[in-house]
Design a protein around this motif. Sequence first.
Motif, PDB file in Angstrom:
ATOM      1  N   LEU A 170       0.825  -1.212   0.000  1.00 58.72           N
ATOM      2  CA  LEU A 170       0.000   0.000   0.000  1.00 58.72           C
ATOM      3  C   LEU A 170       0.857   1.258   0.000  1.00 58.72           C
ATOM      4  CD1 LEU A 170      -2.837  -1.020   2.506  1.00 58.72           C
ATOM      5  CD2 LEU A 170      -2.844  -1.150   0.003  1.00 58.72           C
ATOM      6  N   GLU A 171       1.982   1.213   0.695  1.00 58.79           N
ATOM      7  CA  GLU A 171       2.896   2.361   0.683  1.00 58.79           C
ATOM      8  C   GLU A 171       3.431   2.619  -0.728  1.00 58.79           C
ATOM      9  OE1 GLU A 171       3.808   0.480   4.834  1.00 58.79           O
ATOM     10  OE2 GLU A 171       2.951  -0.136   2.925  1.00 58.79           O
ATOM     11  N   LEU A 174       0.814   4.320  -2.880  1.00 58.79           N
ATOM     12  CA  LEU A 174       0.658   5.748  -2.612  1.00 58.79           C
ATOM     13  C   LEU A 174       1.819   6.560  -3.168  1.00 58.79           C
ATOM     14  CD1 LEU A 174      -0.822   5.797   1.009  1.00 58.79           C
ATOM     15  CD2 LEU A 174      -1.995   6.321  -1.147  1.00 58.79           C
ATOM     16  N   TYR A 185       2.280   7.782   5.686  1.00 55.03           N
ATOM     17  CA  TYR A 185       1.489   7.223   6.779  1.00 55.03           C
ATOM     18  C   TYR A 185       0.397   8.167   7.270  1.00 55.03           C
ATOM     19  CZ  TYR A 185       4.604   3.266   6.686  1.00 55.03           C
ATOM     20  OH  TYR A 185       5.292   2.156   6.268  1.00 55.03           O
ATOM     21  N   LEU A 188      -2.197   7.186   4.716  1.00 52.08           N
ATOM     22  CA  LEU A 188      -2.651   5.812   4.873  1.00 52.08           C
ATOM     23  C   LEU A 188      -3.438   5.603   6.167  1.00 52.08           C
ATOM     24  CD1 LEU A 188      -2.489   3.190   3.258  1.00 52.08           C
ATOM     25  CD2 LEU A 188      -0.402   2.611   4.503  1.00 52.08           C
ATOM     26  N   GLY A 193      -7.318   7.748   2.402  1.00 51.37           N
ATOM     27  CA  GLY A 193      -5.991   7.353   1.932  1.00 51.37           C
ATOM     28  C   GLY A 193      -5.899   5.883   1.618  1.00 51.37           C
ATOM     29  N   GLN A 194      -6.551   5.065   2.412  1.00 54.04           N
ATOM     30  CA  GLN A 194      -6.576   3.632   2.137  1.00 54.04           C
ATOM     31  C   GLN A 194      -7.324   3.340   0.838  1.00 54.04           C
ATOM     32  OE1 GLN A 194      -8.262   2.035   5.758  1.00 54.04           O
ATOM     33  NE2 GLN A 194      -6.619   2.949   6.998  1.00 54.04           N
ATOM     34  N   ALA A 197      -5.057   4.136  -2.043  1.00 58.70           N
ATOM     35  CA  ALA A 197      -4.043   3.114  -2.302  1.00 58.70           C
ATOM     36  C   ALA A 197      -4.641   1.928  -3.059  1.00 58.70           C
ATOM     37  CB  ALA A 197      -3.425   2.650  -0.986  1.00 58.70           C
TER      38      ALA A 197
END
Length: 348
Positions: A170-171, A174, A185, A188, A193-194, A197
């Motif tokens: 996921l990082e 993004l 973060y 996220l 934000g999730q 991603a």
Amino acid sequence: MMNLLTKTSLMFMLGTCGWSATAQARDLTVVGFGGSLQQAFDTAYFKPFAAARGHHLIQDSYDGGIAKQKSMVESSAITWDLVQMDENEMAAACDQGVLEVLDRKKLPNANEYVPQAIAKCGVGAFVWSEVMSYDPKKFASNPPQSWADFWNVQKYPGKRGLRKQPRMTLEIALMADGVAPPDVYKVLATRAGQDRAFRKLAEIKPQIQWWDTGAQPLEWLASGTVSMTAAYNGRVSAAQKEGRPFPIVWRNQLFSMDYWTIIKGTPNKAGAYDLLNFTMDSANEKKFVETIPYGVANRQVASMIPASLLSQLPTAPDHMQNALLLDTNFWLDHEEELVARFNKWVAQ
């Protein structure tokens, strides 16, 4: 960065030092993640330690997690002593009473270490990173240079390798979508934000080939199954040593530290401390870095290796620019919910 290594036993019978074989209920057992990493441990630490101490040293390996360690402690049937663990799993196991709280007085080289490497229940074993690599034959004229390029399947066609887990994946999504490392973060941690991603991952979902072990992405690059992949820097370097010219793209690498831990209640605690201190010796850590280019937490090692080797490490100054440190606390708080969502999304 984990693949299962067949259980092996090192039998070296020389003199004794520091702890008595009669005090042990069984042979000292050290456990790692297998593959080229454990081979480097074997070369730098395990064989020299067994030869110097004159005790049987048993090696085992696993794919991570804390379930087995927890079961051992709860049943008082402990068969592991010194165990490599990811930072987040080490922290969780420590909170659950699965690991020994380390006595700093028993770690004479602790003052040589960066502060964050000396944790309540672990000592930093090495610094690793997840980077991008690709098949240079396919992209010789205009090679990819970022996670944004990783998503550009028109310019860089072919399958992509990503680890089958939300942590790091996921990082990466993004950062590919333009989020700067210091903000990853923050983004996220929000539902929006999730969602962002997962939307970004959906853009290339048909091109993704999910890997479970650290060996797979390099095998797939070599076979032509994928044209580009996320991979652990040590695995890429090992492939390079075998003559496979896979480049490392360090930009926006994701880095973290793995730790050595001692299982709570082991009857071999003295031996586990002895082996732990052997791994913390700067001369032995230098040998480890020379065997596989992962960073180490002992500050003295950087001055002991040539600049050409330092430049291959994730901790090299140039590589730390725009790098992302994995946030252990974030994943301790969010991993359960994001794993459930990720697994459901992958299966759709």
